[in-house]
Design an enzyme around this catalytic site. Sequence first.
Site, PDB file in Angstrom:
ATOM      1  N   GLU A 291      -4.852  -8.723  -0.542  1.00 53.40           N
ATOM      2  CA  GLU A 291      -5.672  -8.501   0.664  1.00 53.40           C
ATOM      3  C   GLU A 291      -7.118  -8.388   0.219  1.00 53.40           C
ATOM      4  O   GLU A 291      -7.449  -7.542  -0.625  1.00 53.40           O
ATOM      5  CB  GLU A 291      -5.241  -7.227   1.410  1.00 53.40           C
TER       6      GLU A 291
ATOM      7  N   GLU B 287       0.835  -1.211   0.000  1.00 51.82           N
ATOM      8  CA  GLU B 287       0.000   0.000   0.000  1.00 51.82           C
ATOM      9  C   GLU B 287       0.872   1.265   0.000  1.00 51.82           C
ATOM     10  O   GLU B 287       0.778   2.113   0.889  1.00 51.82           O
ATOM     11  CB  GLU B 287      -0.986  -0.011   1.176  1.00 51.82           C
TER      12      GLU B 287
HETATM   13  O1  AHR Z   1      -5.222  -6.128   6.837  1.00 52.94           O
HETATM   14  C1  AHR Z   1      -5.143  -4.951   7.594  1.00 52.94           C
HETATM   15  C2  AHR Z   1      -4.495  -3.810   6.858  1.00 52.94           C
HETATM   16  O2  AHR Z   1      -5.296  -3.441   5.772  1.00 52.94           O
HETATM   17  C3  AHR Z   1      -3.159  -4.084   6.229  1.00 52.94           C
HETATM   18  O3  AHR Z   1      -2.105  -3.969   7.126  1.00 52.94           O
HETATM   19  C4  AHR Z   1      -3.069  -3.014   5.187  1.00 52.94           C
HETATM   20  O4  AHR Z   1      -2.259  -3.386   4.092  1.00 52.94           O
HETATM   21  C5  AHR Z   1      -4.509  -2.774   4.795  1.00 52.94           C
HETATM   22  O5  AHR Z   1      -4.833  -1.452   4.765  1.00 52.94           O
END
Ligand code: AHR
Length: 509
Positions: free
Chosen positions: A308, A177
Amino acid sequence: MPNTSARAIVNLDVTGHTISRHIYGHFAEHLGRCIYGGFWVGEDSEIPNVGGIRTDVVDALRAIRIPNLRWPGGCFADEYHWRDGIGPREQRPRMVNSHWGDVVEDNSFGTHEFMALCELLGADPYISGNVGSGTVREMSDWIEYLTRADDSPMAALRAANGREEPWRVPFWGLGNEAWGCGGNMRAEAYADLARQYATYVREHNDNRVYRIAAGADADDVSWTRVLMEQLGSMTEPVRSASPFQAVSVHRYTVPGPWENKGSATGFSEEDYWTTMATAKGTETALRKHARVMDCYDPDKKVGLVLDEWGTWWDVEPGTNPGFLFQQNTLRDALVAGMHFDAFHALADRLVMANIAQTVNVLQAMIHTDPDTNALLLTPTYHVFAMNADHQDAQYLPTHLDAPAAVRSVDGAEVPTLSVSASRKDGKVLLSASNLDLEHSVTLSVDLRGGRLDSVTAQLLTAEKVDTWNDAGNPHAVAPADLEVASADGVVRLEIPPHSFVTVRGTLVG
Ligand code: AHR
């Protein structure tokens, strides 16, 4: 109970792309009780463990054939310095986990512990390197430490720390991110850094590395476009022509504003449908990214990695807001089922997906009770289990004819029936989710180009869609056999409201 009917046509002899097993991948961050209290209990714990790693967690994940594990973050990855997590544990420096609960991290779970975990799981490690606050040298040293065989400085250090043999690390993330917690960068600035860092993620000995650039937030296709522009013409072999082999994207199902995402358990019918419409948005977002990638890479040599995904609710009352612990109901399982149907269809570009997160955080597979140490399998776990045979199977394009299976949500049409199918080793697996809260669906699966024998079905449902598994009723949501009829090339089954089903059969002839 009122009923609707639908027809799915499956061409058993027209196979599509392969559904990579890595689409069933996982993500474990130093966040809340995912690592500490989830995977890792320490060697002195009374909880059965192998070298500090919880045995029951490993067994449960092996049972669903966990293909890979992404670690150490997430946002944590961009403040993690790997050298703090090697050597004698009592000598490891401490740090503040500023993203997640502002707690002190003692680094007792580090590189050796993670690689031991992957070995126990039989899963491929996916290491997320630090671009946000690390250095090129740090990343370069880490991969040398992990994968080099001779007596190079890092290989010698690894051996001194008790591991002579190099490990295999097939997946490497270039930060996380970068548009947010990973450095608040512009896409152009990150793209330059990704090229630079990727250059020094060396392939030692025969360890081939699939480098994954930190990708977009949800449907921000402009980020993907900037990354794809780095790759130039894809007419040359991709490994020599490109600094990274895949770009990632993160897309969560968050049906409300961040400050009020909604409860995992106490939700209205309206909340339920908003959730389903939001979850459907993952497929839309992935299709947008895939279209952009097609412009630069029509042969689909560069992978899209959704590293994710999952539901994100308000934390459970009374728990640390920085620990992101949420309950997991049948609604979450249906969100997972729907996601997998989309992943299967898009697997010609989507090479990996990692649910956030495996244990005790967000849409977890497993909850461990901090007081009793008991392990609970969530409804989402059962979707991964029932779908496991899609891993590395050939996608079977399926035509769904279900005109009544649609619901209008805030002006958008949301299909209430979702289906996908695959074949592998002479077996066919079809998955279906009926999202409707009141109507069952009589599904006729019209099989073309082949015949199926020994057809069986399994059902995951509960009387109410907000049911979850807890200590009092650990199997409130668990798979059960479902009646299915098969004759003259048509498989018929009734799918109850708010349920996920799988149908299996053996190809004849
Ligand atoms: O999964 C929780 C968080 O969500 C992670 O650390 C981040 O990459 C995302 O914003």
